[in-house]
Design a protein around this motif. Structure first.
Motif, PDB file in Angstrom:
ATOM      1  N   TYR A  54       0.835  -1.211   0.000  1.00 55.31           N
ATOM      2  CA  TYR A  54       0.000   0.000   0.000  1.00 55.31           C
ATOM      3  C   TYR A  54       0.869   1.261   0.000  1.00 55.31           C
ATOM      4  O   TYR A  54       0.612   2.187  -0.766  1.00 55.31           O
ATOM      5  N   VAL A  55       1.876   1.297   0.850  1.00 54.91           N
ATOM      6  CA  VAL A  55       2.766   2.471   0.906  1.00 54.91           C
ATOM      7  C   VAL A  55       3.453   2.665  -0.437  1.00 54.91           C
ATOM      8  O   VAL A  55       3.527   3.776  -0.960  1.00 54.91           O
ATOM      9  N   GLU A  56       3.935   1.581  -1.026  1.00 56.75           N
ATOM     10  CA  GLU A  56       4.607   1.681  -2.329  1.00 56.75           C
ATOM     11  C   GLU A  56       3.650   2.188  -3.406  1.00 56.75           C
ATOM     12  O   GLU A  56       4.042   2.969  -4.273  1.00 56.75           O
ATOM     13  N   GLU A  57       2.390   1.767  -3.348  1.00 55.17           N
ATOM     14  CA  GLU A  57       1.390   2.269  -4.309  1.00 55.17           C
ATOM     15  C   GLU A  57       1.191   3.774  -4.144  1.00 55.17           C
ATOM     16  O   GLU A  57       1.079   4.503  -5.125  1.00 55.17           O
ATOM     17  N   GLN A  58       1.142   4.230  -2.902  1.00 57.73           N
ATOM     18  CA  GLN A  58       0.990   5.669  -2.653  1.00 57.73           C
ATOM     19  C   GLN A  58       2.168   6.450  -3.207  1.00 57.73           C
ATOM     20  O   GLN A  58       2.006   7.539  -3.761  1.00 57.73           O
ATOM     21  N   LEU A  59       3.359   5.891  -3.077  1.00 52.77           N
ATOM     22  CA  LEU A  59       4.552   6.548  -3.595  1.00 52.77           C
ATOM     23  C   LEU A  59       4.530   6.577  -5.118  1.00 52.77           C
ATOM     24  O   LEU A  59       4.897   7.584  -5.738  1.00 52.77           O
ATOM     25  N   SER A 107       9.478   8.385   3.872  1.00 51.18           N
ATOM     26  CA  SER A 107       9.701   9.244   5.039  1.00 51.18           C
ATOM     27  C   SER A 107       8.673  10.371   5.080  1.00 51.18           C
ATOM     28  O   SER A 107       8.076  10.652   6.119  1.00 51.18           O
ATOM     29  N   GLU A 108       8.454  11.011   3.933  1.00 50.72           N
ATOM     30  CA  GLU A 108       7.462  12.083   3.875  1.00 50.72           C
ATOM     31  C   GLU A 108       6.064  11.548   4.200  1.00 50.72           C
ATOM     32  O   GLU A 108       5.305  12.176   4.930  1.00 50.72           O
ATOM     33  N   TYR A 109       5.736  10.383   3.662  1.00 46.43           N
ATOM     34  CA  TYR A 109       4.434   9.772   3.908  1.00 46.43           C
ATOM     35  C   TYR A 109       4.200   9.569   5.403  1.00 46.43           C
ATOM     36  O   TYR A 109       3.168   9.960   5.949  1.00 46.43           O
ATOM     37  N   PHE A 110       5.175   8.972   6.089  1.00 44.18           N
ATOM     38  CA  PHE A 110       5.006   8.694   7.510  1.00 44.18           C
ATOM     39  C   PHE A 110       5.039   9.974   8.353  1.00 44.18           C
ATOM     40  O   PHE A 110       4.329  10.079   9.348  1.00 44.18           O
ATOM     41  N   MET A 111       5.840  10.959   7.957  1.00 39.86           N
ATOM     42  CA  MET A 111       5.849  12.233   8.692  1.00 39.86           C
ATOM     43  C   MET A 111       4.487  12.909   8.602  1.00 39.86           C
ATOM     44  O   MET A 111       3.986  13.441   9.594  1.00 39.86           O
ATOM     45  N   LEU A 112       3.868  12.875   7.426  1.00 41.49           N
ATOM     46  CA  LEU A 112       2.545  13.472   7.290  1.00 41.49           C
ATOM     47  C   LEU A 112       1.508  12.724   8.121  1.00 41.49           C
ATOM     48  O   LEU A 112       0.604  13.340   8.691  1.00 41.49           O
TER      49      LEU A 112
END
Length: 105
Positions: free
Chosen positions: A36-41, A50-55
Motif C-alpha cells: 500500500y505504501v509503495e502504491e501511494q509513492l 519518510s514524507e508519507y510517515f511524517m505526514l
C-alpha cells in the motif's frame, strides 16, 4: 529510503526531520501495508516513504493540539453571559489590529 528484509516484513529506515535528535526510525510493515505504501509513492502523492510517515504523524498530532484550544473556547463561552458586539467594539478591534501591524513593520 533503505529497505531491510526481515521475516515476513520489510523494515523502512526513515530519516526523520520531524524530531530533533532522532536520525532514524525503523518501521516494520507486513507485506500488505508495504505494498500500500509503495502504491501511494508510485501515485506521486509523496516524495518518499519518510514524507508519507511524517505526514501521518502530523495528522495524528492535529486533534491533540486543537483540543486545548477548543476546551478554552468552550470555557470562555460558558463563563458568563455574552453581549452582542457593537460597532464601537469592532472599531476598537480594527484599531488594535492596525496598531499591531504598524509595530511589526
Amino acid at each position: 529510503m533503505r529497505l531491510r528484509p526481515s521475516s515476513k516484513t520489510l523494515q523502512y529506515s526513515l530519516t526523520s526531520l520531524l524530531f530533533e535528535g532522532i536520525e532514524n526510525i525503523i518501521i516494520s510493515l507486513p507485506d500488505s501495508l508495504r505494498v500500500y505504501v509503495e502504491e501511494q509513492l508510485q501515485l506521486g502523492s509523496y516524495k518518499n516513504a519518510s514524507e508519507y510517515f511524517m505526514l501521518l504523524v502530523q495528522q495524528d498530532q492535529q486533534p491533540q493540539t486543537k483540543q486545548p484550544l477548543e476546551t478554552k473556547l468552550i470555557q470562555g463561552i460558558e463563563s458568563s453571559p455574552s453581549e452582542p458586539m457593537t460597532a464601537q467594539n469592532w472599531d476598537e478591534i480594527r484599531q488594535a489590529v492596525r496598531e499591531r501591524s504598524v509595530k511589526r513593520s
